[in-house]
Design a protein around this motif. Structure first.
Motif, PDB file in Angstrom:
ATOM      1  N   VAL A 119      -4.037  13.101  12.912  1.00 47.93           N
ATOM      2  CA  VAL A 119      -3.765  12.488  11.615  1.00 47.93           C
ATOM      3  C   VAL A 119      -2.623  13.228  10.917  1.00 47.93           C
ATOM      4  O   VAL A 119      -2.527  14.453  11.000  1.00 47.93           O
ATOM      5  N   LEU A 120      -1.766  12.475  10.233  1.00 48.86           N
ATOM      6  CA  LEU A 120      -0.717  13.061   9.395  1.00 48.86           C
ATOM      7  C   LEU A 120      -0.972  12.654   7.952  1.00 48.86           C
ATOM      8  O   LEU A 120      -1.202  11.474   7.666  1.00 48.86           O
ATOM      9  N   CYS A 121      -0.913  13.667   7.041  1.00 50.85           N
ATOM     10  CA  CYS A 121      -1.137  13.369   5.630  1.00 50.85           C
ATOM     11  C   CYS A 121       0.147  13.581   4.837  1.00 50.85           C
ATOM     12  O   CYS A 121       0.960  14.434   5.180  1.00 50.85           O
ATOM     13  N   ARG A 122       0.280  12.784   3.751  1.00 47.78           N
ATOM     14  CA  ARG A 122       1.432  12.947   2.897  1.00 47.78           C
ATOM     15  C   ARG A 122       1.447  14.344   2.297  1.00 47.78           C
ATOM     16  O   ARG A 122       0.443  14.915   1.966  1.00 47.78           O
ATOM     17  N   ALA A 154       5.504   5.320   6.967  1.00 44.93           N
ATOM     18  CA  ALA A 154       6.411   5.079   5.844  1.00 44.93           C
ATOM     19  C   ALA A 154       5.692   5.401   4.538  1.00 44.93           C
ATOM     20  O   ALA A 154       4.479   5.624   4.528  1.00 44.93           O
ATOM     21  N   GLU A 155       6.449   5.402   3.445  1.00 44.03           N
ATOM     22  CA  GLU A 155       5.815   5.669   2.158  1.00 44.03           C
ATOM     23  C   GLU A 155       4.993   4.479   1.663  1.00 44.03           C
ATOM     24  O   GLU A 155       3.967   4.644   1.008  1.00 44.03           O
ATOM     25  N   TYR A 156       5.496   3.293   1.942  1.00 50.72           N
ATOM     26  CA  TYR A 156       4.807   2.071   1.527  1.00 50.72           C
ATOM     27  C   TYR A 156       4.767   1.110   2.711  1.00 50.72           C
ATOM     28  O   TYR A 156       5.650   1.118   3.567  1.00 50.72           O
ATOM     29  N   GLN A 157       3.741   0.251   2.719  1.00 50.17           N
ATOM     30  CA  GLN A 157       3.611  -0.724   3.806  1.00 50.17           C
ATOM     31  C   GLN A 157       2.984  -2.003   3.280  1.00 50.17           C
ATOM     32  O   GLN A 157       2.104  -1.969   2.405  1.00 50.17           O
ATOM     33  N   VAL A 213       0.836  -1.198   0.000  1.00 51.11           N
ATOM     34  CA  VAL A 213       0.000   0.000   0.000  1.00 51.11           C
ATOM     35  C   VAL A 213       0.871   1.248   0.000  1.00 51.11           C
ATOM     36  O   VAL A 213       1.828   1.348   0.785  1.00 51.11           O
ATOM     37  N   LYS A 214       0.563   2.181  -0.901  1.00 51.26           N
ATOM     38  CA  LYS A 214       1.207   3.499  -0.877  1.00 51.26           C
ATOM     39  C   LYS A 214       0.416   4.349   0.110  1.00 51.26           C
ATOM     40  O   LYS A 214      -0.772   4.613  -0.080  1.00 51.26           O
ATOM     41  N   ILE A 215       1.082   4.736   1.174  1.00 52.19           N
ATOM     42  CA  ILE A 215       0.408   5.410   2.290  1.00 52.19           C
ATOM     43  C   ILE A 215       0.093   6.862   1.939  1.00 52.19           C
ATOM     44  O   ILE A 215       0.968   7.626   1.516  1.00 52.19           O
ATOM     45  N   GLU A 216      -1.169   7.247   2.152  1.00 52.41           N
ATOM     46  CA  GLU A 216      -1.582   8.635   1.902  1.00 52.41           C
ATOM     47  C   GLU A 216      -1.762   9.409   3.210  1.00 52.41           C
ATOM     48  O   GLU A 216      -1.524  10.600   3.280  1.00 52.41           O
ATOM     49  N   ALA A 217      -2.216   8.716   4.221  1.00 51.78           N
ATOM     50  CA  ALA A 217      -2.418   9.370   5.523  1.00 51.78           C
ATOM     51  C   ALA A 217      -2.343   8.323   6.621  1.00 51.78           C
ATOM     52  O   ALA A 217      -2.655   7.146   6.398  1.00 51.78           O
ATOM     53  N   ILE A 218      -1.910   8.756   7.792  1.00 54.06           N
ATOM     54  CA  ILE A 218      -1.808   7.853   8.948  1.00 54.06           C
ATOM     55  C   ILE A 218      -2.407   8.553  10.165  1.00 54.06           C
ATOM     56  O   ILE A 218      -2.555   9.779  10.180  1.00 54.06           O
ATOM     57  N   ILE A 257      -2.219  17.183  10.419  1.00 50.99           N
ATOM     58  CA  ILE A 257      -0.891  17.751  10.209  1.00 50.99           C
ATOM     59  C   ILE A 257      -0.415  17.333   8.817  1.00 50.99           C
ATOM     60  O   ILE A 257      -0.552  16.166   8.446  1.00 50.99           O
ATOM     61  N   ASP A 258       0.155  18.274   8.053  1.00 56.10           N
ATOM     62  CA  ASP A 258       0.629  17.955   6.705  1.00 56.10           C
ATOM     63  C   ASP A 258       2.071  17.475   6.741  1.00 56.10           C
ATOM     64  O   ASP A 258       2.947  18.186   7.235  1.00 56.10           O
TER      65      ASP A 258
END
Lengths: 338, 338
Positions: B335-338, B100-103, B35-40, B310-311
């Protein structure tokens, strides 16, 4: 009427630990039935209540939480039973017990006795059946009507040869579970196998390794019927993640509950008296469960766990029964008949 | 790819408590999605894992148990998802996290993201929704489909304004329960009422007397989301006989479990990671639950609990998020977004 009771918490060597006395026959009101007692059974709770406490009661306290008898009078709100009905019940913790000629009991805690059975065999069943029933079918939420749902599931009964264990193994077997009972002597091993256990392990030896040798990685359901303090760590080790543990014996030392957390285990207490003690609306389920248990007994799908029958409900015989339970090695149930 | 991790368990003042680093993109096999992470989102568990432990990891450990992102590759056994699917999930405790960027994540722990919602609002939901869902609908066995069954039943949520509390109050409200949430500040009281709580009490004051003043004799279900050591005795006092307590926070001192025995109370731990940690067959229920939660979000029957966005997913921003959680007074989710 005749009754057996005690005023002070004494050891059995003391003459007054249990004594015969006379008192008036009580009167049934409300939901109460007045039952003429024909047979009673003795449970570990009787010994526990007799021994634990201090001070002196003004009137003798009457023990006894198992009875089979005949309804001789009914309170004005009674709707489930009529005079001359043969009934069986465990009753309420905070009321006068069955060690007497007559007893009052709330009809919602009573079942019609199974037909075609000896009175003694019937009297052995209520407290243990209700405890096992509630543990398996209410707390663990196993289904007795759909054995296929329980296929491949395993129940471990710690102390399989005791009163509750001897019914729980039968009910669980009937419900389609694979039943492992713990027993440590040749006669208790034979007894549990005769009462529905598929396999046995010895609870006086480390249990997880014995299960592993039998091919079990873990256990779906554990019913703890003795010494939870001594067995808790092993229970936590043996239980399946998301599994369910029911215990009827209280802890004397703190239980390391954190051991159950990674597995998200469900831990439930089962105290058969909760519903009547707190006068919960679900009290009526004890009537319903006893009616179902009566049918299972009539159909011989389960059998009575009476193992020792004594003639005469009096202080002398009750002392003998208490003494047997105090050895902590009794098998099945001890019954006294009028 | 970029990732954020740590090698030693350090306080936030330490530069190395969380740091940015580069590592290869992992490869999806078996049931895994890449998965390419967009937000965590950040949860108390992140802080707990970062702080508790000793020694030094050889490779940086990546935290993060909430994500929304896009499937970019699939293992050969994947059947539930395809490339370009937008997904949300909490993941597994013992695998590399979402910071991370990917998971990589097992598809059985993943749901299709709700449609028509901001990525940040979606990322806030998986861990808390799954925890609340499993606590209410699996452990407490409440029905979400038949609110009439729950009519007149009361749930107490201890710490209603936290991440899990903010979803649990909404789900319980939706399920027809009367919901009492605990909150101690004006902003948390307002937040819980905005998220489904019918009434609030203050968990920093004696709770049983507050309930009594509100007209409650006892509580059918209690969900413990903070400080079980401090609240256990009151939980035992407040719970209805035969009631159910679920706790997600572990105990540091022994729990006096005997307090629950006369009431035959059911005590269940809920740890959202149990199913994946032990690779249970019921892992698939997390996929199913997230699909249902996505529908409820789409239909606006529940709303996201994101409260701070948070961006930029990097060490600096993650440290800021951890710092907010360490104050132990955060409301809803960060939440943190890419």
């Amino acid at each position: 009427m005749k009754a057996v009771g005690f005023k002070r918490h004494l050891s059995l060597e003391d003459e007054e630990s249990l004594f015969d006395f006379e008192m008036p026959i009580p009167k049934a009101t409300g939901h109460d039935l007045l039952v003429k007692i024909e047979a009673i059974a003795v449970n570990p709770i009787d010994v526990s209540v007799r021994l634990n406490g201090s001070g002196e009661y003004e009137k003798p306290k009457i023990l006894g939480w198992d009875a089979c008898g005949t309804v001789v009078a009914t309170g004005e709100q009674v709707g489930l039973f009529g005079e001359d009905d043969l009934v069986f019940y465990a009753g309420a913790f905070d009321r006068s017990g069955s060690n007497a000629e007559y007893q009052l009991v709330d009809e919602r805690l009573v079942g019609h006795a199974p037909q075609g059975m000896d009175i003694a065999d019937i009297a052995a069943m209520p407290l243990t059946s209700l405890t096992a029933w509630e543990a398996l079918f209410e707390k663990m939420r196993l289904s007795i009507d759909k054995p296929s749902e329980n296929k491949g599931k395993t129940l471990l009964v710690i102390n399989g040869a005791g009163g509750v264990g001897s019914v729980a193994t039968q009910l669980a077997h009937l419900a389609g579970l694979n039943v492992i009972a713990t027993a440590s002597r040749s006669e208790t091993i034979a007894w549990t196998k005769d009462h529905g256990a598929d396999q046995t392990i010895n609870h006086r030896q480390p249990m997880p390794s014995q299960l592993y040798e039998l091919g079990y990685e873990n256990i779906d359901y554990i019913l703890g019927l003795s010494d939870i303090d001594g067995h808790f760590k092993e229970m936590a080790e043996m239980i399946r993640p998301n599994g369910r543990i029911v215990s009827i014996t209280g802890n004397k030392k703190p239980l390391d509950m954190g051991l159950l957390k990674p597995k998200s285990v469900e831990f439930m207490w089962e105290w058969m008296y909760t519903k009547s003690y707190y006068q919960l609306p679900e009290m009526i389920t004890q009537h319903e469960s006893l009616e179902k248990i009566a049918r299972l007994l009539e159909q011989k799908k389960i059998k009575s766990t009476a193992n020792k029958i004594i003639d005469g409900i009096n202080a002398e015989n009750l002392k003998a029964a208490h003494a047997m339970i105090e050895t902590n090695s009794s098998i099945g149930k001890i019954v006294l008949c009028r």
